[in-house]
Structure formats: C-alpha cells, structure tokens
Design an enzyme around this catalytic site. Structure first.
Site, mmCIF file in Angstrom:
data_model
loop_
_atom_site.group_PDB
_atom_site.id
_atom_site.type_symbol
_atom_site.label_atom_id
_atom_site.label_comp_id
_atom_site.label_asym_id
_atom_site.label_seq_id
_atom_site.Cartn_x
_atom_site.Cartn_y
_atom_site.Cartn_z
ATOM 1 N N GLY A 1 1.450 -2.701 -6.276
ATOM 2 C CA GLY A 1 1.184 -1.454 -5.594
ATOM 3 C C GLY A 1 0.085 -0.545 -5.782
ATOM 4 N N GLY A 2 -0.169 0.182 -6.776
ATOM 5 C CA GLY A 2 -1.350 0.965 -6.832
ATOM 6 C C GLY A 2 -2.631 0.237 -6.998
ATOM 7 N N TRP B 1 0.657 -1.415 0.059
ATOM 8 C CA TRP B 1 -0.130 0.131 -0.157
ATOM 9 C C TRP B 1 0.814 1.354 -0.069
ATOM 10 C CZ3 TRP B 1 -4.584 -0.984 4.325
ATOM 11 C CH2 TRP B 1 -5.234 -2.166 3.526
ATOM 12 N N LYS B 2 2.118 1.185 0.251
ATOM 13 C CA LYS B 2 3.082 2.242 0.366
ATOM 14 C C LYS B 2 2.443 3.317 1.501
ATOM 15 C CE LYS B 2 4.257 1.550 -4.414
ATOM 16 N NZ LYS B 2 4.889 1.773 -5.661
ATOM 17 N N GLU C 1 11.105 -6.698 -9.669
ATOM 18 C CA GLU C 1 10.337 -5.137 -9.893
ATOM 19 C C GLU C 1 11.438 -4.457 -10.582
ATOM 20 O OE1 GLU C 1 6.894 -4.824 -7.009
ATOM 21 O OE2 GLU C 1 8.785 -3.618 -6.106
ATOM 22 N N HIS D 1 12.829 -2.731 -1.402
ATOM 23 C CA HIS D 1 12.007 -2.166 -2.339
ATOM 24 C C HIS D 1 12.744 -0.954 -2.954
ATOM 25 C CE1 HIS D 1 8.814 -0.084 -4.188
ATOM 26 N NE2 HIS D 1 8.085 -1.088 -4.165
HETATM 27 C C1 PEP Z 1 5.471 -1.795 -5.925
HETATM 28 O O1 PEP Z 1 5.145 -0.622 -5.491
HETATM 29 O O2 PEP Z 1 6.032 -2.697 -5.335
HETATM 30 C C2 PEP Z 1 4.590 -1.795 -7.186
HETATM 31 C C3 PEP Z 1 4.923 -2.998 -7.784
HETATM 32 O O3 PEP Z 1 4.028 -0.768 -7.386
HETATM 33 P P1 PEP Z 1 2.792 -0.474 -8.765
HETATM 34 O O4 PEP Z 1 2.298 -1.814 -9.045
HETATM 35 O O5 PEP Z 1 2.018 0.501 -8.275
HETATM 36 O O6 PEP Z 1 3.889 -0.454 -9.893
#
Ligand code: PEP
Length: 266
Positions: A246-247, A18-19, A179, A107
């Site tokens: 993430g989002g 969720w950051k 990632e 991360h």
């Molecule tokens: C993340 O923050 O690990 C990520 C993958 O973000 P998003 O899915 O928003 O790209």
C-alpha cells in the site's frame, strides 16, 4: 488468452495498491518514474510480475504510461454484476476495457469500511474470472482475532468461503494475499514466521477446499506495511511469493527496491 491459463505455477508478484491516492496526472508521473527505474534494472530477467492498482479515474492514463513496459494494470475492486443500477460501482468488463488484467477482491478496508461479506468476496472472485481478470483474493485477521487465537479460524473461514465450489483450474488462476489487518498501514509488519504460519494455513485450506496440490501451486502474497527495508526478509521466507504493497507503492524509488528484493534469487 484465457484468464484461467494466465498464472504460471507460483510466480513472484509485487502489486501496488494505491488506494484513494493520486490524481490521474500524479499517477502517470509515478508510473513513468517507476517504469524508468525498472528499465535500468540489471536483474530484470529475474524480476517478479509487477501490478499497479491505481484508483478508477487513473486506470486508463496509468495504463498508457506503463504500456509496453511489462508492468501490468489492476483494479482495487469490482462489482460482481456486469452492468446495471449500481450507482458508483464499476464492473469487470469496464475494467478489462481500460486494460486491467487484475482485480483485488476482499481487501480488508472494503470488508471493514464497506461491509463486504465473505459471500460478496466469493461473488467478486467469480466475477473477476468471468470478466477475464485475475483476482488477488485478500484475507487476514484483525488484531483482536489474533490476540484471541482466532487467526487460523478466520483464515480457514475466509478462504473456504471464497474458494468453495471453484473447480481446480479456476482456483489455480487466482492469487491470494495474506494481509493481517493489524499490519495494514500501521508500520507493524508481520514477522517472516507469522507470515509463513499464515501462508501454510492458507495452503492447507486450499488443499482441502480446491483439491490436493492447489495450496502449493498458488502464489500467496504478504501485505501489511511492506517497505524497502523489510521486503527482503519477508521474501526470504519460501512460503511468501511476493507482496501487496500500500503506502510504500506511492514512492517509485522505494517500490522499485521492493520489486528488486522480490527478484528470483535476488
Ligand atoms: C494494503 O493496502 O493492501 C497494504 C498492504 O497497505 P500498507 O502496505 O500500507 O500496509
């Protein structure tokens, strides 16, 4: 249960990062909505492990909202020390005490924005395991590194630094998240082929660093702009064992569709 025994061979996992989003009450509402959606899933028996990683102030209340649902709680980071004069930091024992079973380490936002080095990520991986948490170890190249044909070199360096010296049992009790930095929060998802190639590099490196066979035993998640529309295509790639999201984890309905796409055979 010992954290080193906590990971079955290559489970499917969908983790939501969720950051720095959601207050505690907003997080509880989101978690409750997700749990309600999951409760009606006819494919629940084939569902992946689901992990929510809210911000620290929401951990305890979100943990309460998911209690008994099978959804698990994770932290977005931890400090490598157990306690001490580290203003603003949170340690593994504190996270375990509020119900966390998982912790994201390395991360790219922490590497890039907070100056985390490979050595710090290695220390956090070990700290997570010491404190009973399953580390989700994030690695990935920047756009400049990809364009400079450095992707493999970066992944080998990051994995080698994180896993060097870990014994086989400890290595086996971790999860990796590939990632690519250029895909995080940008809407530019890696193609299944790009994810496959990167995951194969990671598996080959794990074989070298942690012993033959480790690479094929570990779950490797893909992260970077995963959403309900592209998840199934990514999960169809046999080297992709799930996602770090993430989002799209901030919307219960969309996240639930990503989870459904990761259901085994689903
Ligand atoms: C993340 O923050 O690990 C990520 C993958 O973000 P998003 O899915 O928003 O790209």
């Amino acid at each position: 249960m010992s954290p080193l025994a906590a990971i079955a061979r290559r489970p499917r996992i969908v983790a939501g990062n969720w950051k720095m989003n959601k207050t505690a009450s907003e997080g509880v509402a989101l978690a409750r909505e997700l749990v309600a959606l999951r409760a009606g899933d006819p494919a629940a028996a084939r569902a992946p492990r689901v992990v929510l990683c809210p911000p620290y102030p929401s951990l305890e209340s979100v943990g309460g909202a998911i209690d008994g649902s099978g959804v698990e709680l994770g932290a977005q980071d931890l400090h490598a020390e157990t306690h001490g004069a580290f203003t603003g930091c949170v340690s593994g024992p504190m996270l375990a005490a509020v119900g966390c079973a998982w912790a994201i380490v390395g991360h790219s936002e922490r590497r890039q924005l907070m100056g985390e080095t490979d050595a710090m990520v290695a220390a956090k991986l070990r700290a997570a395991q010491r404190d009973g948490l399953i580390p989700i170890v994030c690695v990935g190249e920047t756009l400049a590194e990809r364009e400079g044909n450095l992707t493999e070199e970066v992944l080998v360096r990051q994995i080698t630094a994180a896993y060097h010296g870990l014994d086989a049992a400890a290595a086996r009790a971790t999860v990796v998240a590939y990632e690519p930095v250029w895909a995080i929060g940008t809407g530019k998802v890696a193609s299944p082929e790009q994810a496959r190639d990167a995951h194969r590099v990671i598996r080959a490196t794990l074989d070298k660093v942690s012993g033959a066979g480790r690479g094929s035993e570990l779950a490797i998640l893909y992260g970077g702009s995963v959403n309900a529309g592209n998840a199934a295509q990514l999960f169809a790639e046999p080297d992709v064992d799930g996602a770090l999201v993430g989002g799209a984890a901030l919307d219960a309905a969309g996240f639930s569709r990503i989870i459904a796409a990761a259901s085994v055979g689903g």
